[in-house]
Design a protein around this motif. Structure first.
Motif, PDB file in Angstrom:
ATOM      1  N   LEU B  59       0.834  -1.210   0.000  1.00  0.00           N
ATOM      2  CA  LEU B  59       0.000   0.000   0.000  1.00  0.00           C
ATOM      3  C   LEU B  59       0.867   1.258   0.000  1.00  0.00           C
ATOM      4  O   LEU B  59       0.581   2.231  -0.696  1.00  0.00           O
ATOM      5  CB  LEU B  59      -0.906   0.029   1.242  1.00  0.00           C
ATOM      6  CG  LEU B  59      -2.010  -1.013   1.340  1.00  0.00           C
ATOM      7  CD1 LEU B  59      -2.761  -0.841   2.655  1.00  0.00           C
ATOM      8  CD2 LEU B  59      -2.978  -0.888   0.182  1.00  0.00           C
ATOM      9  N   GLY B  62       2.059   2.478  -3.423  1.00  0.00           N
ATOM     10  CA  GLY B  62       1.105   3.305  -4.160  1.00  0.00           C
ATOM     11  C   GLY B  62       0.925   4.658  -3.491  1.00  0.00           C
ATOM     12  O   GLY B  62       0.808   5.686  -4.162  1.00  0.00           O
ATOM     13  N   MET B  63       0.920   4.648  -2.143  1.00  0.00           N
ATOM     14  CA  MET B  63       0.707   5.894  -1.412  1.00  0.00           C
ATOM     15  C   MET B  63       1.820   6.887  -1.714  1.00  0.00           C
ATOM     16  O   MET B  63       1.580   8.090  -1.807  1.00  0.00           O
ATOM     17  CB  MET B  63       0.639   5.599   0.091  1.00  0.00           C
ATOM     18  CG  MET B  63       0.186   6.756   0.942  1.00  0.00           C
ATOM     19  SD  MET B  63      -1.512   7.279   0.606  1.00  0.00           S
ATOM     20  CE  MET B  63      -2.430   6.042   1.513  1.00  0.00           C
ATOM     21  N   VAL B  66       1.025   8.636  -4.852  1.00  0.00           N
ATOM     22  CA  VAL B  66      -0.068   9.591  -4.652  1.00  0.00           C
ATOM     23  C   VAL B  66       0.444  10.835  -3.922  1.00  0.00           C
ATOM     24  O   VAL B  66       0.154  11.965  -4.299  1.00  0.00           O
ATOM     25  CB  VAL B  66      -1.225   8.939  -3.867  1.00  0.00           C
ATOM     26  CG1 VAL B  66      -2.313   9.964  -3.573  1.00  0.00           C
ATOM     27  CG2 VAL B  66      -1.817   7.776  -4.644  1.00  0.00           C
ATOM     28  N   ASP B  73      -4.501   9.293  -0.528  1.00  0.00           N
ATOM     29  CA  ASP B  73      -5.564   8.321  -0.800  1.00  0.00           C
ATOM     30  C   ASP B  73      -5.948   7.610   0.497  1.00  0.00           C
ATOM     31  O   ASP B  73      -5.241   6.709   0.949  1.00  0.00           O
ATOM     32  CB  ASP B  73      -5.100   7.309  -1.853  1.00  0.00           C
ATOM     33  CG  ASP B  73      -6.229   6.398  -2.308  1.00  0.00           C
ATOM     34  OD1 ASP B  73      -7.313   6.451  -1.680  1.00  0.00           O
ATOM     35  OD2 ASP B  73      -6.034   5.639  -3.262  1.00  0.00           O
ATOM     36  N   VAL B  76      -7.577   3.334   0.645  1.00  0.00           N
ATOM     37  CA  VAL B  76      -6.920   2.054   0.370  1.00  0.00           C
ATOM     38  C   VAL B  76      -7.232   0.984   1.417  1.00  0.00           C
ATOM     39  O   VAL B  76      -7.315  -0.193   1.082  1.00  0.00           O
ATOM     40  CB  VAL B  76      -5.388   2.207   0.181  1.00  0.00           C
ATOM     41  CG1 VAL B  76      -5.073   2.922  -1.109  1.00  0.00           C
ATOM     42  CG2 VAL B  76      -4.742   2.895   1.349  1.00  0.00           C
ATOM     43  N   GLY B 110      -9.852   3.043  -7.815  1.00  0.00           N
ATOM     44  CA  GLY B 110      -8.787   4.035  -7.939  1.00  0.00           C
ATOM     45  C   GLY B 110      -9.042   4.971  -9.113  1.00  0.00           C
ATOM     46  O   GLY B 110      -8.889   6.194  -8.997  1.00  0.00           O
ATOM     47  N   THR B 180       7.724   0.022  -9.364  1.00  0.00           N
ATOM     48  CA  THR B 180       7.376   1.423  -9.120  1.00  0.00           C
ATOM     49  C   THR B 180       8.616   2.307  -9.206  1.00  0.00           C
ATOM     50  O   THR B 180       8.576   3.407  -9.758  1.00  0.00           O
ATOM     51  CB  THR B 180       6.734   1.574  -7.728  1.00  0.00           C
ATOM     52  OG1 THR B 180       5.752   0.564  -7.568  1.00  0.00           O
ATOM     53  CG2 THR B 180       6.076   2.923  -7.577  1.00  0.00           C
ATOM     54  N   TYR B 218      -3.851   7.383  -9.220  1.00  0.00           N
ATOM     55  CA  TYR B 218      -4.896   6.796  -8.371  1.00  0.00           C
ATOM     56  C   TYR B 218      -5.256   5.387  -8.829  1.00  0.00           C
ATOM     57  O   TYR B 218      -5.522   4.507  -8.007  1.00  0.00           O
ATOM     58  CB  TYR B 218      -6.135   7.694  -8.331  1.00  0.00           C
ATOM     59  CG  TYR B 218      -6.049   8.717  -7.230  1.00  0.00           C
ATOM     60  CD1 TYR B 218      -6.398   8.385  -5.930  1.00  0.00           C
ATOM     61  CD2 TYR B 218      -5.570   9.988  -7.484  1.00  0.00           C
ATOM     62  CE1 TYR B 218      -6.295   9.305  -4.913  1.00  0.00           C
ATOM     63  CE2 TYR B 218      -5.460  10.920  -6.463  1.00  0.00           C
ATOM     64  CZ  TYR B 218      -5.828  10.574  -5.182  1.00  0.00           C
ATOM     65  OH  TYR B 218      -5.706  11.483  -4.164  1.00  0.00           O
ATOM     66  N   SER B 221      -2.617   3.221  -7.509  1.00  0.00           N
ATOM     67  CA  SER B 221      -2.807   3.046  -6.070  1.00  0.00           C
ATOM     68  C   SER B 221      -3.894   2.001  -5.821  1.00  0.00           C
ATOM     69  O   SER B 221      -3.769   1.140  -4.937  1.00  0.00           O
ATOM     70  CB  SER B 221      -3.169   4.385  -5.423  1.00  0.00           C
ATOM     71  OG  SER B 221      -3.547   4.204  -4.093  1.00  0.00           O
ATOM     72  N   GLU B 248      -4.526   2.687   5.685  1.00  0.00           N
ATOM     73  CA  GLU B 248      -4.037   3.860   4.958  1.00  0.00           C
ATOM     74  C   GLU B 248      -3.084   4.658   5.844  1.00  0.00           C
ATOM     75  O   GLU B 248      -2.066   5.173   5.372  1.00  0.00           O
ATOM     76  CB  GLU B 248      -5.197   4.727   4.461  1.00  0.00           C
ATOM     77  CG  GLU B 248      -6.143   5.290   5.509  1.00  0.00           C
ATOM     78  CD  GLU B 248      -7.199   4.286   5.969  1.00  0.00           C
ATOM     79  OE1 GLU B 248      -7.289   3.200   5.355  1.00  0.00           O
ATOM     80  OE2 GLU B 248      -7.913   4.553   6.938  1.00  0.00           O
TER      81      GLU B 248
END
Lengths: 323, 316
Positions: B59, B62-63, B66, B73, B76, B110, B180, B218, B221, B248
């Motif tokens: 998580l 992805g965060m 963002v 976000d 999640v 997302g 990523t 998004y 994410s 999150e």
């Protein structure tokens, strides 16, 4: 009121136009009508309304403090944890024979101290409010659980239960506390120098500093206010539950922020009002009350609140964009 | 474009200096842990640290993206719950279908977040607070509020599967981080993400569509929340509609301790990875030393504040 420049429209479209300009009011009214109709009038019964207000007084009180933080382009995510911390302090001191005055004093001081700490981290430490109060939430919840190793505390003395169960002239005391806190908040924001400073700093911190306002002090005071409001909510909630719980108010923080946001206070700071926040809390309260009356699947309650947030904020922004 | 590039170079140079700080901090923490508690360095314990951190870790990946675009976000955690419910509900019919449906669902969530964000210009905190509630309700309604049994053994075994000496979930996490990292560093989308986060205006002037970038971020994410949700489901062996609460926050914590700025434009996934393990190690050593588990949130809170204050001091 603005006069439509288009060709004359039907009365319905005019009503819609007015409601469109007052998103909070329209959601509030629509909900009230729907609630009354669907519950066949039970919604409007004094007993039901009184119950509803008693149940949401805690969140309403938190939301008043939250309004100050959000008006300053911040947010206080530690309120729910402060409620739990104050609840444990109250219950622990009360059941270990300290009477009721000392627990209340220590509880309020603890709330103020949490707010002061958050405020100092935000202003001196230059930590974004979201992060600072998230950390504070973690710390306050940790201390709340540490007091009794996460066991709830029962057996509060009768005098303490007055705040959540007593009435004055037939009105629940917590509703009166909420009303007083809200009035005080309105007074602070609209009638004092501090209130004006909150709007100026929230609108543009740089220009506020240039015009000689100590933005740090304004913010510090706002976080202390938010902490004290959380402590008051903690007193009311503890008294209503008749116990001190380390895991109470886990979702109340979201509702407190939601009240403010639904109430039209801008997340960018500088725009908003306590009256909007009160309507915001009432919208959430009515929504949940209606679902309970209708025995609607409780699982969709969070979703409905989420949808209302999206709806009202979009409408608020449309309105701001039109201006 | 030159302005953007110069900004980027300055940012990378600054973070290269910072790069020394985090590995050093983690190394010191690990050394101290190994010294005060010998069981810390055993394979079994390290495996626990990895499994315990992996869901948050994916998580946090992805965060970070963002946060770099200057948004957040909050939905999640609810997406993890949605994944677990979808997997458990559909798995009796077809496991493959269940897995694909779950990840597609969160990716769509997302995507919806991104589209709503760019269409309404709502602050992302408020928007994702709303979708957090809506997605949670979706999970609760699908599961009728109850845990869903029906996750097959083959799927629950995923967590305990070892690749060499590393649990599979750890490998998956590293793969996600590597992808990523590559995306942020070596693709034009990656550069656009930093450009949008550091200055929407100069990004716009150099022809980058902030709208498209944010929608993509998004969606990614959401996709990563789906992957995290798969491992979560495998770990808890159930569909839990009320699971993943506060995840999150954990993801944000890892990213922030890893030096990601809350205001956008700054942050790198390998630092988030280090931040994740700093948190994981601190929690683990407190456990090993028999400190009350209720001290953990206090310690993590202080850790967050210290990390952010130190970083702002250093950058000034």
């Amino acid at each position: 009121m603005e006069v439509s420049t288009d060709t004359p429209k039907s009365i319905w479209s005019q009503i819609l136009a007015i409601l469109g300009k007052n998103p909070r009011l329209s959601v509030f009214l629509i909900l009230a009508v729907i609630s009354t109709a669907l519950s066949k009038g039970i919604f409007l019964s004094p007993a039901n309304l009184h119950n509803m207000l008693r149940q949401y007084a805690g969140i309403g009180i938190m939301a008043v403090g939250q309004t100050f933080a959000i008006l300053l382009a911040g947010v206080d995510l530690s309120q729910g944890s402060v409620v739990a911390l104050v609840s444990m302090i109250l219950a622990y001191l009360n059941t270990s024979g300290c009477g009721i005055v000392w627990p209340l004093v220590v509880g309020l001081c603890a709330g103020a101290a949490c707010g002061l700490t958050s405020g100092l981290i935000v202003t001196r430490g230059k930590v974004p409010p979201f992060i600072a109060t998230l950390a504070m939430a973690s710390i306050a919840r940790g201390i709340a659980t540490l007091i009794t190793q996460a066991r709830p505390v029962y057996g509060l003395s009768k005098e303490l239960l007055v705040f959540g169960r007593g009435t004055v002239g037939g009105i629940g005391i917590q509703i009166l506390v909420w009303a007083n806190v809200a009035l005080l908040g309105v007074f602070l924001l609209t009638r004092t120098v501090y209130g004006r400073e909150v709007y100026i700093v929230g609108g543009n911190e740089r220009s506020a500093n240039l015009s000689g306002i100590n933005a740090h002090r304004v913010k510090l005071a706002a976080y202390i206010l938010s902490g004290v409001c959380a402590a008051l909510a903690g007193i009311v909630i503890t008294s209503k539950l008749d116990m001190g719980g380390p895991y109470i108010s886990l979702t109340d923080n979201v509702q407190s922020v939601a009240s403010v946001v639904i109430g039209g206070t801008s997340f960018a700071g500088g725009r908003g009002s306590i009256s909007g926040t009160i309507v915001g809390t009432l919208i959430i309260a009515m929504m949940n009350n209606l679902m309970n009356l209708m025995l609607i699947n409780p699982y969709i309650q969070q979703g409905i609140i989420g949808a209302i947030i999206l709806l009202t904020v979009t409408m608020n922004q449309r309105k701001a964009g039109v201006r | 474009m030159f302005q953007v590039q110069r900004d980027l170079e300055r940012k990378t140079a600054a973070s290269r200096l910072g790069n020394l700080f985090l590995p050093l901090a983690l190394a010191v923490i690990i050394a101290v842990c190994a010294f005060i508690s010998p069981p810390f360095l055993t394979q079994e314990n390290l495996k626990n640290v990895i499994i315990g951190s992996a869901t948050f870790g994916i998580l946090a990946c992805g965060m970070t993206m963002v946060l770099v675009t200057g948004e957040v976000d909050l939905s999640v955690g609810s997406q993890v719950a949605l994944t677990s419910v979808i997997v458990a509900t559909l798995a009796p019919k077809s496991l493959a279908l269940a897995v694909v449906a779950a990840v597609v669902a969160t990716t769509l969530v997302g995507l919806a977040n991104g589209i709503l964000l760019t269409k309404t210009a709502m602050p992302s905190f408020v928007l994702t607070l709303g979708t957090m509630g809506i997605v949670r309700s979706m999970a609760l309604v699908i599961a009728d509020g109850q845990p869903v049994y029906g996750v097959p053994q083959s799927f629950t075994a995923l967590t305990s599967t070892m690749v060499g000496k590393i649990p599979l979930v750890g490998v998956a996490m590293v793969v996600m981080y590597a992808l990523t990292w590559f995306l942020l560093r070596y693709t034009s989308l990656g550069r656009s993400i930093y450009a949008v986060g550091s200055s929407s205006e100069s990004a716009r002037l150099s022809g980058i569509s902030a709208r498209q970038v944010k929608i993509a971020v998004y969606a990614m994410s959401g996709f990563l929340a789906g992957i995290a949700g798969l491992f979560y489901t495998s770990y808890v062996t159930l569909g839990l509609p009320d699971g993943g609460v506060d995840y999150e926050t954990q993801a944000i914590t890892a990213a922030i301790i890893g030096g990601t700025s809350f205001f956008g434009g700054e942050g790198e996934v390998h630092n988030t990875f280090l931040g994740l393990f700093i948190v994981g190690t601190v929690k683990n050593i407190l456990n090993l030393m028999g400190v009350s588990p209720f001290v953990q949130p206090v310690a993590i809170g202080i850790l967050i504040i210290t990390a952010v204050v130190l970083r702002t001091r250093k950058s000034e």
